[in-house]
Write a protein that holds these residues in place. Structure first.
Motif, short mmCIF file in Angstrom:
data_model
loop_
_atom_site.label_atom_id
_atom_site.label_comp_id
_atom_site.label_asym_id
_atom_site.label_seq_id
_atom_site.Cartn_x
_atom_site.Cartn_y
_atom_site.Cartn_z
N THR A 93 19.50 15.12 9.36
CA THR A 93 18.58 14.60 8.34
C THR A 93 18.90 15.20 6.98
N PHE A 94 19.24 16.49 6.97
CA PHE A 94 19.62 17.15 5.73
C PHE A 94 20.88 16.52 5.14
N LEU A 95 21.83 16.14 5.99
CA LEU A 95 23.06 15.51 5.50
C LEU A 95 22.78 14.21 4.77
N LEU A 96 21.76 13.47 5.23
CA LEU A 96 21.37 12.25 4.53
C LEU A 96 20.91 12.57 3.12
N ALA A 97 20.18 13.67 2.97
CA ALA A 97 19.72 14.10 1.64
C ALA A 97 20.91 14.43 0.75
N VAL A 98 21.96 15.03 1.32
CA VAL A 98 23.16 15.36 0.54
C VAL A 98 23.85 14.09 0.05
N VAL A 99 23.93 13.08 0.93
CA VAL A 99 24.53 11.80 0.54
C VAL A 99 23.74 11.17 -0.60
N SER A 237 42.98 19.97 20.26
CA SER A 237 43.50 18.61 20.08
C SER A 237 42.84 17.97 18.87
N PHE A 238 43.44 16.88 18.41
CA PHE A 238 42.91 16.18 17.23
C PHE A 238 41.55 15.57 17.55
N ASN A 239 41.39 15.10 18.79
CA ASN A 239 40.09 14.52 19.16
C ASN A 239 38.98 15.57 19.13
N GLU A 240 39.31 16.78 19.56
CA GLU A 240 38.32 17.86 19.49
C GLU A 240 37.98 18.18 18.04
N PHE A 241 38.99 18.11 17.18
CA PHE A 241 38.75 18.35 15.76
C PHE A 241 37.81 17.29 15.19
N LEU A 242 38.02 16.04 15.54
CA LEU A 242 37.14 14.97 15.07
C LEU A 242 35.72 15.18 15.57
N GLY A 243 35.59 15.79 16.74
CA GLY A 243 34.26 16.03 17.31
C GLY A 243 33.45 17.08 16.55
N LEU A 244 34.11 17.82 15.64
CA LEU A 244 33.39 18.85 14.87
C LEU A 244 32.55 18.24 13.75
N PHE A 245 32.88 17.03 13.35
CA PHE A 245 32.17 16.42 12.24
C PHE A 245 30.78 15.95 12.67
N ILE A 246 29.81 16.20 11.80
CA ILE A 246 28.43 15.79 12.05
C ILE A 246 28.08 14.72 11.02
N PHE A 247 27.40 13.68 11.45
CA PHE A 247 27.13 12.56 10.56
C PHE A 247 25.64 12.45 10.25
N PRO A 248 25.31 11.96 9.06
CA PRO A 248 23.90 11.89 8.65
C PRO A 248 23.09 10.90 9.48
N ASP A 249 21.80 11.18 9.58
CA ASP A 249 20.87 10.32 10.31
C ASP A 249 20.23 9.34 9.33
N ILE A 253 15.98 7.33 6.30
CA ILE A 253 16.06 6.91 4.90
C ILE A 253 14.69 6.70 4.27
N GLY A 254 13.69 6.40 5.07
CA GLY A 254 12.34 6.19 4.55
C GLY A 254 11.50 7.45 4.49
N ASN A 255 12.08 8.59 4.88
CA ASN A 255 11.36 9.87 4.88
C ASN A 255 11.23 10.40 3.45
N LYS A 256 9.99 10.53 2.99
CA LYS A 256 9.75 10.99 1.62
C LYS A 256 10.36 12.36 1.36
N GLU A 257 10.29 13.25 2.36
CA GLU A 257 10.81 14.60 2.18
C GLU A 257 12.32 14.60 1.94
N VAL A 258 13.02 13.64 2.56
CA VAL A 258 14.47 13.54 2.36
C VAL A 258 14.79 13.24 0.90
N TRP A 259 14.02 12.34 0.30
CA TRP A 259 14.25 11.98 -1.10
C TRP A 259 13.92 13.14 -2.04
N ILE A 260 12.88 13.91 -1.70
CA ILE A 260 12.53 15.08 -2.53
C ILE A 260 13.66 16.11 -2.48
N VAL A 261 14.18 16.38 -1.28
CA VAL A 261 15.30 17.32 -1.14
C VAL A 261 16.52 16.80 -1.88
#
Length: 526
Positions: A93-99, A237-249, A253-261
């Motif tokens: 959720t925090f990553l969405l705020a960064v985006v 392996s490269f696949n394990e490396f790709l597995g380290l990435f975390i993606f935003p939720d 998007i409608g969470n008011k707190e996300v927009w404030i952050v």
């Protein structure tokens, strides 16, 4: 053909590579422990810290117009990030705020808001950075003493000061403490050692920490568990490396707190970037000017990329940028190359990185925090006067005891009070003297007379001494006089006529129209 176009856009230069290549190595050695330390202080995965440094080096530097600026995770955002992750409940959720913060920065760049930093009181900005330094110090002190357990300072059974002292002493890891204090000594004194100071102090700290970590094994100073060391994933392996990435939720998007952050990150990151850019331009030996609007665009794309891949918010960072300038870097190639070295380290030597004790990173952050909040800064602000020192101090205290956004808001309110007070006091100059045998009050208006000056001017005119026979209102220095103030002058002129008081207006200017009167009759101005 495409390569030629990319090279032209980036303005890569083989001629400057002999300067930029060694500078990039120095910046990389400074950036790696800082990336890890800031991620640790932010309560984020350590992988995210290095990933942010890679994005700041390769993507942001490629788009930025600043020749020396280096971007990455910033110490100034650690308190915001740590509080925001806890507040939003999930890192995704925090990553969405960064985006979203990156999108906001893009908008700021498109609307030419690169001068926004000039509209914030400097006392509040300096106070914000000092408060961040104090907060970093407070958060890193337990780690400096090897207290990695959350309950290190808790005391459940009573017992007074003796029990408290006993709990603290039993929680201290003396090996980590020795590493931390020796690291601090190196960070402080190493730069002043001629010859040796060509090697970056953070690199020496890391090497010392790794060496002592091995040396303390099987002794009473052993660091023991892996909780005292850096811990980034080691992939096979490269696949394990790709597995380290975390993606935003994106479902949040409608969470008011996300927009404030997001708004908080966008504002603070933009301000820190613009302040850093200004500082870097001052130490640039070629005295080049960085385009601030383009920098906001680059930072916006960087933060969007970082949020989409699982990284932290990034800004232009003065520590890395000054290391770049001091190491002889000349173009953006140095920053881009430093990002490549970070990526290579992440892929090739993660196991070696995991031998770095957390106490080393704590020392680097303590040193960074001290530089942000050093005692001489408080003394310097005090010498500037109470109108600077009080907003600065209140901002520091408010941020430390509340949060960054609330503290900055309180600081701006206090600073605005002093700005308005100064503006009101500087509305005019007033004196009484004999002119042609008449006791004359002379009111000379300031260069800029806004509606804020209405009250003090009105009060001064309505409280003239009874002994005054004549009033001269002089606007020869005024470039702007607000309509509200002109209304006050009209009302006073009419009131003065009824009392038989002589009034003379000289060169009162408003919107390039002039009022000239040598009698008690006020001509039309608007």
């Amino acid at each position: 053909m495409l390569g030629t176009r990319v090279s032209a856009f980036l303005k890569l230069s083989k001629r400057d590579l002999k300067y930029d290549f060694p500078a990039s190595i120095v910046v990389f050695l400074v950036a790696l422990p800082l990336c890890l330390g800031i991620a640790m202080a932010s309560g984020a995965p350590l992988f995210a810290g290095v990933l942010t440094g890679v994005i700041g080096g390769i993507i942001v530097a490629s788009l930025s117009g600043s020749p020396l600026s280096v971007s990455g995770p910033a110490a100034g955002l650690t308190t915001i990030v740590a509080a925001s992750i806890m507040k939003l409940g999930a890192y995704e959720t925090f990553l969405l705020a960064v985006v979203l913060a990156g999108v906001m920065q893009l908008i700021l760049g498109f609307i030419k808001a690169g001068m926004i930093g000039n509209y914030f009181p400097s006392s509040v900005i300096i106070g914000m950075l000092a408060a961040i330094g104090i907060t970093i110090i407070l958060k890193q002190l337990p780690i400096a003493f090897g207290m990695t357990e959350a309950h290190a300072f808790e005391l459940d059974n009573g017992g007074g000061i003796a029990a408290f002292t006993d709990t603290i002493l039993n929680s201290v890891n003396w090996g980590a403490t020795i590493i931390c204090f020796l690291s601090l000594a190196i960070l402080i004194f190493w730069p002043s050692i001629k010859g040796l100071n060509k090697i970056p102090a953070p690199l020496v700290v890391v090497l010392l920490g790794v060496g002592l970590g091995f040396a303390f094994q099987q002794t009473a100073f052993s660091l023991g568990t892996v909780s005292h060391y850096v811990s980034i994933p080691v992939v096979s392996s490269f696949n394990e490396f790709l597995g380290l990435f975390i993606f935003p939720d994106f479902t949040q998007i409608g969470n008011k707190e996300v927009w404030i952050v997001a708004a908080t990150i966008a504002i603070v990151a933009s301000l820190e970037t613009l302040l850093s850019i200004e500082a870097v331009d001052k130490i640039d030996p070629f005295k080049r000017n960085s385009p601030t609007n383009r920098e906001l665009l680059a930072q916006g794309i960087g933060n969007m990329s970082s949020g989409l891949l699982g990284g932290l918010p990034l800004t232009s960072v003065i520590v890395r940028s000054s290391a770049n300038a001091n190491s002889g870097g000349r173009t953006r190639q140095a920053a881009i190359l430093h990002g490549i070295w970070l990526l290579v380290a992440l892929l090739a030597i993660p196991a070696l990185i995991n031998y770095i004790p957390l106490a080393c990173l704590a020392a680097i952050l303590l040193h960074t925090g001290f530089k942000l909040a050093k005692p001489s800064l408080f003394k310097q602000m005090f010498t500037k006067g109470l109108d600077q020192f009080i907003p600065f101090t209140i901002t520091v205290v408010a941020i430390v005891f509340t949060d960054l956004l609330m503290g900055v808001g309180i600081g701006i309110v206090v600073a605005t009070f002093y700005i308005l007070k100064a503006n009101m006091q500087n509305a005019y100059k007033f004196k009484i003297e004999e002119v042609e045998s008449k006791n004359t009050a002379i009111l000379t208006l300031a260069e800029e007379v806004s509606f804020l000056n209405k009250a003090p001017i009105q009060q001064k005119l309505h409280n003239l001494p009874r002994s005054v026979d004549k009033v001269i209102i002089n606007g020869k220095n005024s470039k702007f006089i607000d309509k509200d103030v002109l209304e006050v002058l009209k009302d006073f002129e009419q009131n003065a006529m009824s009392k038989g008081l002589e009034i003379e207006l000289q060169d009162v200017t408003y919107k390039r129209k002039t009022v000239r009167s040598k009698s008690s009759k006020l001509q039309k101005t608007v």
